[in-house]
Design an enzyme around this catalytic site. Structure first.
Site: not given
Ligand code: CO
Length: 161
Positions: A46, A51, A91-92, A133-134, A137
């Protein structure tokens, strides 16, 4: 399509609340295409627009094995959820870090597609986790804030073994 730079931990943009999308134009479509490519390239499941430095309510998710089933969510919100799951989450924007995070096991989301049409999506397990999670963000919430605890280096090594 183009790869975009992924914003990393320490950048304040990850802590800001995103604005709704109002124009479903070429610029949005390019953003969605770029986000999907960037997510796949980084082997994530995701990615949220902040991000890649864009404070708009846009998310891409792909939990498929083959990484070929991209879900695009514009202005998403959770309209129902149930159950609970506890699991490791990364998380990226926080490479190499993992936390134990409780999430609902089932989540239903209402959003718009890239053309502004209303859509509803539902998911369980990893997909439910990715929705939460997304969408977090988009509200400036990163997983470390909602984690019960972070994994130790040893636990991460064991997980990757
Ligand atoms: Co993330």
């Amino acid at each position: 399509m183009a790869l975009r730079n992924i914003v990393k931990d320490g950048d304040d943009i990850l802590l800001k609340k995103c604005r709704p999308v109002t124009k479903f134009d070429k610029k949005l479509h390019t953003l969605l295409d770029d986000m999907a490519e960037t997510m796949h390239h980084a082997r994530g499941v995701g990615l949220a627009a902040p991000q890649v430095g864009i404070l708009r309510r846009v998310v891409v998710i792909d939990v498929s094995e083959q990484q070929n089933q991209v879900l695009e969510l514009v202005n998403p919100r959770i309209i129902a959820y149930s159950g609970e799951q506890e699991g490791n989450e990364g998380c990226l924007s926080f490479p190499g870090e993992w936390g134990v995070v409780k999430r609902p096991n089932y989540v239903k989301v209402r959003a718009q597609d890239r053309f502004g049409e209303e859509i509803e999506l539902e998911g369980e397990a990893l997909l439910a986790r990715a929705f939460c999670h997304e969408i977090d963000h988009l509200n400036g919430v990163v997983f470390k804030e909602v984690a019960d605890r972070m994994l130790t280096r040893k636990e991460i090594e064991e997980m990757n073994a």
